[in-house]
Write a protein that holds these residues in place. Sequence first.
Motif, PDB file in Angstrom:
ATOM      1  N   ILE A  83      -9.601  32.113 -28.690  1.00 13.46           N
ATOM      2  CA  ILE A  83     -10.802  31.836 -29.479  1.00 13.46           C
ATOM      3  C   ILE A  83     -10.445  31.117 -30.776  1.00 13.46           C
ATOM      4  O   ILE A  83     -11.256  30.383 -31.327  1.00 13.46           O
ATOM      5  CB  ILE A  83     -11.606  33.139 -29.727  1.00 13.46           C
ATOM      6  N   LYS A  84      -9.218  31.272 -31.242  1.00 14.42           N
ATOM      7  CA  LYS A  84      -8.785  30.642 -32.487  1.00 14.42           C
ATOM      8  C   LYS A  84      -8.896  29.115 -32.429  1.00 14.42           C
ATOM      9  O   LYS A  84      -9.084  28.468 -33.448  1.00 14.42           O
ATOM     10  CB  LYS A  84      -7.342  31.039 -32.826  1.00 14.42           C
ATOM     11  N   PHE A  85      -8.765  28.544 -31.231  1.00 15.44           N
ATOM     12  CA  PHE A  85      -8.823  27.083 -31.081  1.00 15.44           C
ATOM     13  C   PHE A  85     -10.198  26.524 -31.429  1.00 15.44           C
ATOM     14  O   PHE A  85     -10.326  25.416 -31.934  1.00 15.44           O
ATOM     15  CB  PHE A  85      -8.441  26.685 -29.654  1.00 15.44           C
ATOM     16  N   TYR A  86     -11.237  27.291 -31.170  1.00 21.13           N
ATOM     17  CA  TYR A  86     -12.610  26.789 -31.286  1.00 21.13           C
ATOM     18  C   TYR A  86     -13.156  26.937 -32.703  1.00 21.13           C
ATOM     19  O   TYR A  86     -12.790  27.833 -33.443  1.00 21.13           O
ATOM     20  CB  TYR A  86     -13.513  27.520 -30.283  1.00 21.13           C
ATOM     21  N   ASP A  87     -14.080  26.031 -33.047  1.00 18.79           N
ATOM     22  CA  ASP A  87     -14.735  26.080 -34.349  1.00 18.79           C
ATOM     23  C   ASP A  87     -15.901  27.058 -34.354  1.00 18.79           C
ATOM     24  O   ASP A  87     -16.241  27.631 -35.383  1.00 18.79           O
ATOM     25  CB  ASP A  87     -15.231  24.689 -34.746  1.00 18.79           C
ATOM     26  N   TYR A  88     -16.541  27.210 -33.209  1.00 17.26           N
ATOM     27  CA  TYR A  88     -17.653  28.155 -33.099  1.00 17.26           C
ATOM     28  C   TYR A  88     -17.737  28.650 -31.651  1.00 17.26           C
ATOM     29  O   TYR A  88     -17.193  28.051 -30.727  1.00 17.26           O
ATOM     30  CB  TYR A  88     -18.978  27.516 -33.545  1.00 17.26           C
ATOM     31  N   VAL A  89     -18.424  29.776 -31.479  1.00 17.26           N
ATOM     32  CA  VAL A  89     -18.544  30.424 -30.171  1.00 17.26           C
ATOM     33  C   VAL A  89     -20.013  30.393 -29.750  1.00 17.26           C
ATOM     34  O   VAL A  89     -20.890  30.769 -30.522  1.00 17.26           O
ATOM     35  CB  VAL A  89     -18.023  31.883 -30.242  1.00 17.26           C
ATOM     36  N   GLU A  90     -20.253  29.949 -28.521  1.00 12.97           N
ATOM     37  CA  GLU A  90     -21.614  29.868 -27.993  1.00 12.97           C
ATOM     38  C   GLU A  90     -21.921  31.057 -27.087  1.00 12.97           C
ATOM     39  O   GLU A  90     -21.105  31.437 -26.257  1.00 12.97           O
ATOM     40  CB  GLU A  90     -21.793  28.582 -27.185  1.00 12.97           C
ATOM     41  N   LYS A 123     -16.044  37.565 -34.008  1.00 20.04           N
ATOM     42  CA  LYS A 123     -16.166  38.142 -35.350  1.00 20.04           C
ATOM     43  C   LYS A 123     -14.798  38.468 -35.936  1.00 20.04           C
ATOM     44  O   LYS A 123     -14.557  38.247 -37.122  1.00 20.04           O
ATOM     45  CB  LYS A 123     -17.031  39.404 -35.303  1.00 20.04           C
ATOM     46  N   GLU A 124     -13.895  38.981 -35.129  1.00 18.38           N
ATOM     47  CA  GLU A 124     -12.554  39.319 -35.609  1.00 18.38           C
ATOM     48  C   GLU A 124     -11.778  38.072 -36.027  1.00 18.38           C
ATOM     49  O   GLU A 124     -10.851  38.164 -36.827  1.00 18.38           O
ATOM     50  CB  GLU A 124     -11.784  40.102 -34.545  1.00 18.38           C
ATOM     51  N   ASN A 125     -12.162  36.918 -35.477  1.00 16.06           N
ATOM     52  CA  ASN A 125     -11.518  35.654 -35.843  1.00 16.06           C
ATOM     53  C   ASN A 125     -12.354  34.855 -36.839  1.00 16.06           C
ATOM     54  O   ASN A 125     -12.076  33.680 -37.077  1.00 16.06           O
ATOM     55  CB  ASN A 125     -11.265  34.802 -34.589  1.00 16.06           C
ATOM     56  N   ASN A 126     -13.393  35.479 -37.384  1.00 10.69           N
ATOM     57  CA  ASN A 126     -14.283  34.823 -38.347  1.00 10.69           C
ATOM     58  C   ASN A 126     -14.872  33.516 -37.815  1.00 10.69           C
ATOM     59  O   ASN A 126     -14.968  32.523 -38.543  1.00 10.69           O
ATOM     60  CB  ASN A 126     -13.570  34.568 -39.676  1.00 10.69           C
ATOM     61  N   LYS A 127     -15.222  33.516 -36.548  1.00 15.00           N
ATOM     62  CA  LYS A 127     -15.837  32.343 -35.930  1.00 15.00           C
ATOM     63  C   LYS A 127     -17.351  32.467 -35.976  1.00 15.00           C
ATOM     64  O   LYS A 127     -17.905  33.553 -35.772  1.00 15.00           O
ATOM     65  CB  LYS A 127     -15.392  32.187 -34.461  1.00 15.00           C
ATOM     66  N   LEU A 128     -18.017  31.372 -36.238  1.00  9.88           N
ATOM     67  CA  LEU A 128     -19.466  31.328 -36.221  1.00  9.88           C
ATOM     68  C   LEU A 128     -19.934  31.541 -34.784  1.00  9.88           C
ATOM     69  O   LEU A 128     -19.394  30.929 -33.851  1.00  9.88           O
ATOM     70  CB  LEU A 128     -19.937  29.964 -36.739  1.00  9.88           C
ATOM     71  N   ILE A 129     -20.932  32.402 -34.604  1.00  8.23           N
ATOM     72  CA  ILE A 129     -21.490  32.658 -33.269  1.00  8.23           C
ATOM     73  C   ILE A 129     -22.849  31.975 -33.209  1.00  8.23           C
ATOM     74  O   ILE A 129     -23.702  32.183 -34.071  1.00  8.23           O
ATOM     75  CB  ILE A 129     -21.613  34.168 -33.003  1.00  8.23           C
ATOM     76  N   VAL A 130     -23.032  31.138 -32.191  1.00 14.08           N
ATOM     77  CA  VAL A 130     -24.237  30.336 -32.055  1.00 14.08           C
ATOM     78  C   VAL A 130     -24.922  30.681 -30.739  1.00 14.08           C
ATOM     79  O   VAL A 130     -24.285  30.703 -29.684  1.00 14.08           O
ATOM     80  CB  VAL A 130     -23.882  28.825 -32.062  1.00 14.08           C
ATOM     81  N   ALA A 131     -26.218  30.952 -30.803  1.00 15.36           N
ATOM     82  CA  ALA A 131     -27.001  31.156 -29.586  1.00 15.36           C
ATOM     83  C   ALA A 131     -27.469  29.787 -29.111  1.00 15.36           C
ATOM     84  O   ALA A 131     -28.105  29.048 -29.846  1.00 15.36           O
ATOM     85  CB  ALA A 131     -28.195  32.063 -29.860  1.00 15.36           C
ATOM     86  N   SER A 132     -27.109  29.429 -27.890  1.00 17.01           N
ATOM     87  CA  SER A 132     -27.523  28.133 -27.333  1.00 17.01           C
ATOM     88  C   SER A 132     -28.210  28.365 -25.995  1.00 17.01           C
ATOM     89  O   SER A 132     -27.937  29.345 -25.310  1.00 17.01           O
ATOM     90  CB  SER A 132     -26.316  27.205 -27.170  1.00 17.01           C
ATOM     91  N   SER A 133     -29.105  27.469 -25.632  1.00 15.34           N
ATOM     92  CA  SER A 133     -29.857  27.661 -24.390  1.00 15.34           C
ATOM     93  C   SER A 133     -29.164  27.052 -23.181  1.00 15.34           C
ATOM     94  O   SER A 133     -29.656  27.185 -22.077  1.00 15.34           O
ATOM     95  CB  SER A 133     -31.275  27.100 -24.533  1.00 15.34           C
ATOM     96  N   ASP A 134     -28.018  26.390 -23.377  1.00 14.28           N
ATOM     97  CA  ASP A 134     -27.313  25.716 -22.282  1.00 14.28           C
ATOM     98  C   ASP A 134     -28.282  24.813 -21.518  1.00 14.28           C
ATOM     99  O   ASP A 134     -28.355  24.834 -20.293  1.00 14.28           O
ATOM    100  CB  ASP A 134     -26.649  26.740 -21.354  1.00 14.28           C
ATOM    101  N   ALA A 135     -29.050  24.046 -22.270  1.00 14.09           N
ATOM    102  CA  ALA A 135     -30.133  23.244 -21.695  1.00 14.09           C
ATOM    103  C   ALA A 135     -29.618  22.145 -20.774  1.00 14.09           C
ATOM    104  O   ALA A 135     -28.708  21.402 -21.116  1.00 14.09           O
ATOM    105  CB  ALA A 135     -30.974  22.627 -22.811  1.00 14.09           C
TER     106      ALA A 135
END
Length: 188
Positions: A83-90, A123-135
């Motif tokens: 998860i550290k590689f990513y800027d945010y988590v969807e 959260k443990e990696n302080n990554k922003l969590i984003v809700a996306s609709s996978d449209a």
Amino acid sequence: MNFVRTRGFHTTVIAKNQIGLKDLYKIISHTHTESMLGSPKIFQSKLTEFRNNDNILIGTSCVNGEIFDLARTNTYDVLKEKIKFYDYVEIQPLSVFKNLLQNDTLDEFELKRTIKIIIKAAKENNKLIVASSDAHYVDPELKLIREIYINAKGLGGENHPLFDFKNRVKDFPEQHLRTTSEMLEEFS
């Protein structure tokens, strides 16, 4: 030279500015000219080169992303490290995963547990969590067209990844573009 065949994962790349948009076009050109492996692909090392310019953001993407796969199949420590590689988590609504619930890949309890594990690791990696609709389409009524597309043979006789050979999936994922209120309701 040894080559190892690996399975690719979906990821989301967002331009932060005009230079990022230009980088995004360069990424697309690269995947279609230099790393076309059956379909356009980009290696993580190349994507990292573009990200180092600080003009793009890289997200974990959908059910076909590396993070969702790791949350289901690997250890928590491996998930936290990747998860550290990513800027945010969807995170997507449960209705996006309908096909997995119908084809016995996982049940609703396991799906919710998987999503909670991803959120905890983010959260443990302080990554922003984003809700996306996978449209994949704009309006809910366009789902019918997507279902036709899923069940039709593609170029070269290929089946769509969501095609269910055993005919267990009767209701495909809800992947329309959701409004903010629809997203809040889905995540209630």
